[in-house]
Design an enzyme around this catalytic site. Structure first.
Site, mmCIF file in Angstrom:
data_model
loop_
_atom_site.group_PDB
_atom_site.id
_atom_site.type_symbol
_atom_site.label_atom_id
_atom_site.label_comp_id
_atom_site.label_asym_id
_atom_site.label_seq_id
_atom_site.Cartn_x
_atom_site.Cartn_y
_atom_site.Cartn_z
ATOM 1 N N TRP A 102 33.754 19.914 63.412
ATOM 2 C CA TRP A 102 34.458 20.710 62.399
ATOM 3 C C TRP A 102 33.481 21.586 61.645
ATOM 4 O O TRP A 102 33.777 22.756 61.345
ATOM 5 C CB TRP A 102 35.257 19.819 61.451
ATOM 6 C CG TRP A 102 36.441 19.194 62.136
ATOM 7 C CD1 TRP A 102 36.663 17.862 62.342
ATOM 8 C CD2 TRP A 102 37.559 19.881 62.729
ATOM 9 N NE1 TRP A 102 37.838 17.683 63.022
ATOM 10 C CE2 TRP A 102 38.407 18.887 63.273
ATOM 11 C CE3 TRP A 102 37.917 21.220 62.861
ATOM 12 C CZ2 TRP A 102 39.605 19.192 63.941
ATOM 13 C CZ3 TRP A 102 39.109 21.536 63.518
ATOM 14 C CH2 TRP A 102 39.932 20.543 64.042
ATOM 15 N N ASP A 170 34.439 20.256 52.932
ATOM 16 C CA ASP A 170 35.632 20.000 53.723
ATOM 17 C C ASP A 170 35.874 18.488 53.657
ATOM 18 O O ASP A 170 35.121 17.703 54.217
ATOM 19 C CB ASP A 170 35.392 20.450 55.176
ATOM 20 C CG ASP A 170 36.564 20.135 56.105
ATOM 21 O OD1 ASP A 170 37.547 19.513 55.649
ATOM 22 O OD2 ASP A 170 36.485 20.516 57.294
ATOM 23 N N LYS A 194 45.954 14.125 57.181
ATOM 24 C CA LYS A 194 45.239 12.865 57.397
ATOM 25 C C LYS A 194 45.537 11.881 56.262
ATOM 26 O O LYS A 194 46.060 10.815 56.506
ATOM 27 C CB LYS A 194 43.743 13.113 57.528
ATOM 28 C CG LYS A 194 43.354 13.585 58.931
ATOM 29 C CD LYS A 194 42.876 14.981 58.987
ATOM 30 C CE LYS A 194 42.638 15.435 60.431
ATOM 31 N NZ LYS A 194 41.954 16.714 60.474
#
Ligand SMILES: *Cc1c(COP(=O)(O)O)cnc(C)c1O
Length: 362
Positions: A102, A170, A194
């Site tokens: 990511w 993030d 999530k």
């Protein structure tokens, strides 16, 4: 209808009580005779849902008043572009710590807009060193980190000290899973699917002084200022996702807040790590100090064994345990809403699988 043990990395398990309430309110929300999906985003009922969601998030994360809370779309992936569009604007330089897949994607987008210095911790990505002010360019517009690496199963056990340079994080795969001090960050972003709710809404928590620095060429929809000025209602927000998120936040508050959730998460993760560490078949390769409490990869040395494990687990109702294709093996995601019983089912199954395998060998 029985529910399975769902170890998906995202979208992922939601609290049953939240789903049941959504079901109950689906045809007639609060006496309106319609579902939240069908009402105007400017109606009184929806305004209250938005305000409540923001207030709950502020309370749970103790967000200081000089931070804005924004509800956006486009997932965490759009933040890979929005962050540089808004913040890479003074010296056009930023430092990104490359801790996994990511982070790599975030770097790719930022590199289109400025001069990005990539800080690579270790190879393979199983450990995250500590960083101090000297690790970064003094004139960087910001430093970007991925606090929990969903695919690699690592997390920052201590935050880098960036001095006065804003730290951008993030937090998609572990927001609200453990206590954080929001004051240590300039900006935090997280896709909801999530730990916060369903896919479709992205939360951004941004310090006031970082909301008016965007490039003049920045598209309106990518400028944080647009959402600050319009309380996230510049255009139609993902209303149903925000509504579910609000109920997830209420559920966390009822459980006792982030402190309690953190204790639960650490307990669940410890059960699984202990089981893997005691196992002769399976390993987790992450440095103990950087082990994620949300995403736990584990693998046998032999690919056939991984396959057999996954198939038998699936038959037992232990679902979505296949590791990310870049890592292989298995991965169990133990987000906030993952019940204790389901983690227990998994640890029992790992032990049972190992016993059966050893009997076959002898
Ligand atoms: C899932 C994830 C993303 C991508 O989120 P989208 O909402 O699909 O864009 C980004 N970063 C991290 C750490 C993630 O876990």
């Amino acid at each position: 209808m029985t529910r399975v043990a769902n170890f998906s990395a995202g979208p992922s398990v939601l609290p049953v009580s939240v789903l049941e309430r959504a079901q109950k309110e689906l045809l007639n929300y609060n006496g309106t005779g319609m579902s939240v999906m069908e009402m105007s985003h400017r109606s009184q009922d929806f305004q209250e849902i938005m305000e409540e969601a923001e207030a709950l998030l502020r309370e749970l994360l103790k967000i200081p008043d000089n931070f804005h809370v924004l509800f956006l779309q486009g997932g965490a992936s759009l933040q890979f572009s929005m962050v540089p569009f808004n913040l890479l604007t003074t010296n056009h330089k930023a430092d990104y710590i490359m801790t996994g897949s990511w982070a790599k994607k975030a770097i790719a987008e930022a590199s289109k807009l400025g001069d990005i210095t990539i800080i690579t911790p270790t190879n393979p990505l199983t450990e995250i060193p500590s960083y101090n002010q000297e690790s970064f360019q003094f004139d960087a517009d910001y430093v970007h980190i991925t606090t929990n690496n969903t695919i690699e199963g690592t997390r920052f056990s201590e935050l880098p000290n960036t001095g006065t340079i804003p730290l951008v994080a993030d937090m998609s795969s572990h927001i609200l899973s453990e206590e954080i001090d929001v004051n240590q960050f300039g900006l935090i972003y997280a896709g909801a699917q999530k730990n916060l709710g369903p896919a479709g809404v992205t939360v951004v928590i941004v310090r006031e002084d970082l909301t008016n620095k965007a490039f003049t060429s920045c598209p309106t929809m990518l400028n944080y200022q647009t959402y600050v000025k319009n309380q996230s209602l510049f255009n139609t927000p993902p209303t149903f996702a925000i509504y579910i998120m609000k109920m997830v936040l209420e559920w966390i508050k009822e459980l006792g807040g982030v402190t309690v959730i953190e204790q639960q998460n650490k307990k669940k993760a410890k059960w699984l790590y202990d089981t893997i560490d005691q196992s002769k078949l399976f390993n987790n390769h992450v440095h103990p100090k950087n082990r994620s409490i949300m995403n736990i990869p584990f693998t046998a040395d032999c690919e056939d064994l991984n396959k057999e494990f996954l198939q038998k687990a699936d038959e037992k109702g232990l679902k979505n345990l296949k590791g990310h294709r870049s890592v292989g093996g298995m991965r169990a995601s133990l987000y906030n809403a993952m019940p204790f019983e389901d983690v227990k089912k998994l640890t029992d199954f790992i032990k049972e699988f190992e016993r059966t395998y050893q009997q076959v060998l002898t």
